[in-house]
Motif scaffolding. Structure first.
Motif, short mmCIF file in Angstrom:
data_model
loop_
_atom_site.label_atom_id
_atom_site.label_comp_id
_atom_site.label_asym_id
_atom_site.label_seq_id
_atom_site.Cartn_x
_atom_site.Cartn_y
_atom_site.Cartn_z
N ILE A 168 -2.07 -16.53 -9.79
CA ILE A 168 -1.79 -16.35 -11.22
C ILE A 168 -3.13 -16.36 -11.94
O ILE A 168 -3.92 -17.31 -11.79
CB ILE A 168 -0.87 -17.46 -11.75
N ASP A 169 -3.40 -15.34 -12.69
CA ASP A 169 -4.71 -15.19 -13.31
C ASP A 169 -4.54 -14.54 -14.67
O ASP A 169 -4.00 -13.43 -14.76
CB ASP A 169 -5.61 -14.34 -12.41
N TRP A 170 -4.97 -15.22 -15.73
CA TRP A 170 -4.89 -14.67 -17.09
C TRP A 170 -5.58 -13.33 -17.17
O TRP A 170 -5.11 -12.40 -17.81
CB TRP A 170 -5.54 -15.65 -18.06
N ARG A 171 -6.72 -13.20 -16.48
CA ARG A 171 -7.51 -11.98 -16.56
C ARG A 171 -6.77 -10.78 -15.97
O ARG A 171 -6.88 -9.66 -16.46
CB ARG A 171 -8.85 -12.17 -15.85
N ARG A 172 -6.02 -11.03 -14.89
CA ARG A 172 -5.26 -9.93 -14.28
C ARG A 172 -4.23 -9.37 -15.25
O ARG A 172 -4.08 -8.17 -15.39
CB ARG A 172 -4.57 -10.42 -13.00
N GLN A 173 -3.50 -10.25 -15.89
CA GLN A 173 -2.48 -9.79 -16.82
C GLN A 173 -3.09 -9.20 -18.08
O GLN A 173 -2.56 -8.25 -18.66
CB GLN A 173 -1.52 -10.93 -17.15
N ARG A 174 -4.22 -9.74 -18.49
CA ARG A 174 -4.91 -9.18 -19.65
C ARG A 174 -5.37 -7.75 -19.36
O ARG A 174 -5.18 -6.85 -20.19
CB ARG A 174 -6.13 -10.05 -19.97
#
Length: 336
Positions: A166-172
């Motif tokens: 889970i990575d904020w940057r991936r979804q961003r």
């Protein structure tokens, strides 16, 4: 992932019906897409994906699941959607229709928003066809996506949402790509309108091709060339004729694109004179426009040694129809 025994058992029970329904839906949609020039993709949701979806808590019963089979129609333009939706409603029993932009959407958030339907096959009408009756109860989903949307969803589904972390940057980044997709689709739909906002710049070879296209369009409009000579694609046709001109000018190279072709007016004049001398009735209608150009130039000019010869279709035909035709170009081998 461990799939609960109840889910595994139920999935295996319904899988034959889902496959049967999916096969019929795929046949219908693939045939439609081939006729209309669209792309199509279809899939049956695997057991693990079904189990994960059920565990989201969004479904109260098995019958609520509506995408065990899902198909995607991939279109060039968003404006293609209405006729596709009309076809789907005429072909299937549509239970739910969700249109693009219909749901409330935060203007600062970018996520999936394609038009889609939940539908069933129409009953076959045969009372004895018990299997068909069961198949017509299988609900499936059909999504309509643009080519850019499909590329976005296919790539980011694996990179962002199916990733091992889970990575904020991936979804961003996935959201940023979706924003870019929306912009691309808007630019394509409004292509002609947006042209006025683009600053023009001259490129010599393009100016030559524009002059070539305008010249032949004029001769066709004035009925000085057979209407059959009009090409399907003026851009490609002008490029092909431009290449012939470069060859006879002995300057068949990409470096020529940065300067105007000095003999362009002379070659176009020769072609116009030939059309006038022959007259509309005597201009060969068995040739393409590019072949006609080959015939005229090959009758008036000797191909220079510095000109890279390009294969030509129908050399014998050209020699028959144009008595003065002479060319050292190789013959295009239609049987090779």
């Amino acid at each position: 992932m461990i799939v609960p025994a109840e889910i595994a058992r139920r999935y295996q029970e319904v899988l034959p019906l889902v496959r049967a329904a999916g096969d019929r839906v795929s046949d219908i949609l693939l045939g439609y897409c081939r006729r209309e020039g669209f792309a199509f993709a279809g899939r049956i949701k695997d057991m693990i994906s079904v189990a994960e979806k059920i565990e989201s808590g969004r479904f109260a019963s098995w019958s609520d699941l509506d995408d065990l089979y899902a198909g995607t129609i991939i279109v060039p333009l968003v404006t293609d959607e209405p006729k596709i939706l009309s076809f789907l409603e005429d072909t299937f029993v549509v239970d739910v229709k969700r249109l693009r932009g219909q749901a409330k959407k935060d203007p600062e958030v970018f996520r999936f928003d394609s038009s889609r339907i939940i539908a069933r096959l129409r009953p076959s009408g045969s009372a004895s066809d018990e299997v068909a009756g069961n198949v017509s109860n299988v609900r499936f989903e059909v999504q309509i996506k643009t080519a850019f949307e499909y590329a976005w969803s296919t790539a980011t589904h694996a990179l962002a949402y199916k990733a091992g972390e889970i990575d904020w940057r991936r979804q961003r980044l996935a959201a940023q790509l979706k924003a870019a997709v929306e912009q691309l689709d808007m630019l394509i739909v409004g292509y002609d309108s947006v042209l006025s906002l683009v600053d023009g710049c001259e490129w010599p070879s393009l100016s030559d091709k524009m002059e070539i296209a305008a010249f032949f369009k004029r001769l066709l409009a004035e009925s000085r060339l057979p209407a059959e000579y009009a090409p399907k694609d003026w851009t490609r046709c002008a490029e092909n004729i431009y290449a012939v001109f470069l060859m006879y000018a002995g300057k068949y190279s990409r470096s020529m694109q940065a300067q105007r072709l000095q003999v362009l007016g002379e070659y176009l004049g020769r072609i116009e004179s030939a059309a006038k001398e022959l007259g509309l009735e005597r201009i060969p209608r068995s040739l393409s426009l590019t072949q006609f150009v080959h015939g005229v130039l090959g009758s008036n000019y000797v191909l220079p040694e510095s000109g890279s010869p390009m294969p030509v279709v129908g050399q014998e035909t050209l020699a028959t129809l144009f008595p003065c035709y002479r060319s050292s170009c190789p013959e295009f081998d239609v049987n090779g």
